[in-house]
Write a protein that holds these residues in place. Structure first.
Motif, PDB file in Angstrom:
ATOM      1  N   ASP A 105       7.245 -17.856  80.237  1.00 51.70           N
ATOM      2  CA  ASP A 105       6.149 -18.327  79.314  1.00 51.70           C
ATOM      3  C   ASP A 105       6.356 -17.246  78.139  1.00 51.70           C
ATOM      4  O   ASP A 105       6.516 -16.113  78.281  1.00 51.70           O
ATOM      5  CB  ASP A 105       4.855 -18.384  79.862  1.00 51.70           C
ATOM      6  N   GLN A 125       9.623 -28.437  78.090  1.00 49.67           N
ATOM      7  CA  GLN A 125       9.597 -27.055  77.840  1.00 49.67           C
ATOM      8  C   GLN A 125      10.305 -26.837  76.386  1.00 49.67           C
ATOM      9  O   GLN A 125      11.482 -27.035  76.241  1.00 49.67           O
ATOM     10  CB  GLN A 125      10.320 -26.208  78.684  1.00 49.67           C
ATOM     11  N   GLU A 131       7.656 -22.481  75.549  1.00 48.76           N
ATOM     12  CA  GLU A 131       6.239 -22.948  75.595  1.00 48.76           C
ATOM     13  C   GLU A 131       6.311 -24.329  76.520  1.00 48.76           C
ATOM     14  O   GLU A 131       6.967 -25.268  76.228  1.00 48.76           O
ATOM     15  CB  GLU A 131       6.086 -23.328  73.928  1.00 48.76           C
ATOM     16  N   GLN A 132       5.344 -24.161  77.463  1.00 47.47           N
ATOM     17  CA  GLN A 132       5.338 -25.169  78.663  1.00 47.47           C
ATOM     18  C   GLN A 132       4.382 -26.029  78.025  1.00 47.47           C
ATOM     19  O   GLN A 132       3.137 -25.789  78.178  1.00 47.47           O
ATOM     20  CB  GLN A 132       4.933 -24.484  79.938  1.00 47.47           C
ATOM     21  N   ASP A 161       1.178 -26.917  80.109  1.00 44.47           N
ATOM     22  CA  ASP A 161       0.862 -25.462  81.070  1.00 44.47           C
ATOM     23  C   ASP A 161       1.180 -25.834  82.396  1.00 44.47           C
ATOM     24  O   ASP A 161       0.597 -25.167  83.359  1.00 44.47           O
ATOM     25  CB  ASP A 161      -0.497 -25.045  80.683  1.00 44.47           C
TER      26      ASP A 161
END
Lengths: 169, 169
Positions: free
Chosen positions: A31, A78, A97-98, A101
């Protein structure tokens, strides 16, 4: 926002990456904000190329023997912020940046949630975790919550606390 | 201080880890404090066992074909804080305290320092980096440093700044 593909394409000198006998290299996805290690997957040269060209993570699925655009089915894409390679040029580190989340197919945020035969998320930046708790208390107040007491007190109560706490340390 | 080996030994169910055809599993070493990914190395069952039994990281050196007690020669041991495994049980994540703050044989902190054909350390927790800058300014003051100006002002100047900055955001 993903990093512009044009920036990424110059990040990795293709001819320097050392793939294994199967033509694969391990890639860690971390992340980009709180540093949590989300997963380890494998890339071949085509996956690395697709990742750099699109700004989204592509891997090689060893179980399905095919290129795998991470999140194409689940929506948990992702977005790649940076790509690094290690001193031996045989491992890759993506900061991402996932989306959603959730990186793991189990629905957990990170694939590395298993410890001592239990489920527990891997460590993240402590302040990011504290910030999430504060947001959660704001959105879902609890009667016995000290955070909610501070929030109800407004800026004055919060700032007095912010100043007083470091003094005690 | 490393985690007591007795805690670690129960952290990983040996029979669940899936080693590859060479009997190896990739292991990521992550700084336990600021989350920096320091290296990726390989473990066989003996290395994993030694890691759990001693509380220090052991790997399998593929180039030397031998067990590798990380830091035994350089002094840059890795004290293991936690051990996790991923959803497929074929990757391991160690959080560690890196003795000497150098994990890479090149002398860099992290093996993942290569990006865009240049040397640049991978991202760490921002506050840890800010804290290191503050400590550095304290120990090696600079005439033009805003941090040194604040430090010279004592608690009052520092706290006023700490309170004023969040108000502006």
């Amino acid at each position: 926002m993903a990093t512009a593909p044009s920036d990424l394409e110059s990040a990795i000198p293709f001819d320097r990456i050392r793939y294994n006998e199967q033509g694969l290299v391990p890639a860690i996805a971390q992340d980009y904000l709180d540093g949590t290690v989300l997963m380890l997957a494998w890339m071949n040269q085509a996956a690395l190329h697709a990742t750099l060209a699109t700004g989204e993570a592509w891997y090689w699925s060893r179980s399905r023997s095919e290129l795998w655009h991470k999140g194409e089915t689940s929506g948990h894409l992702q977005k790649v912020k940076s790509v690094r390679y290690d001193c031996d040029s045989d491992a890759i580190l993506l900061t991402i940046e996932q989306v959603g989340d959730i990186a793991c197919h189990t629905g957990e945020r990170s694939c590395f949630h298993q410890i001592e035969d239990a489920i527990s998320p891997p460590p993240a930046d402590t302040l990011s975790q504290v910030f999430q708790v504060i947001c959660d208390r704001r959105d879902h107040p609890r009667l016995d919550s000290y955070t909610n007491r501070l929030l109800a007190g407004g800026d004055n109560a919060i700032l007095k606390k912010s100043v007083r706490k470091p003094l005690r340390w």
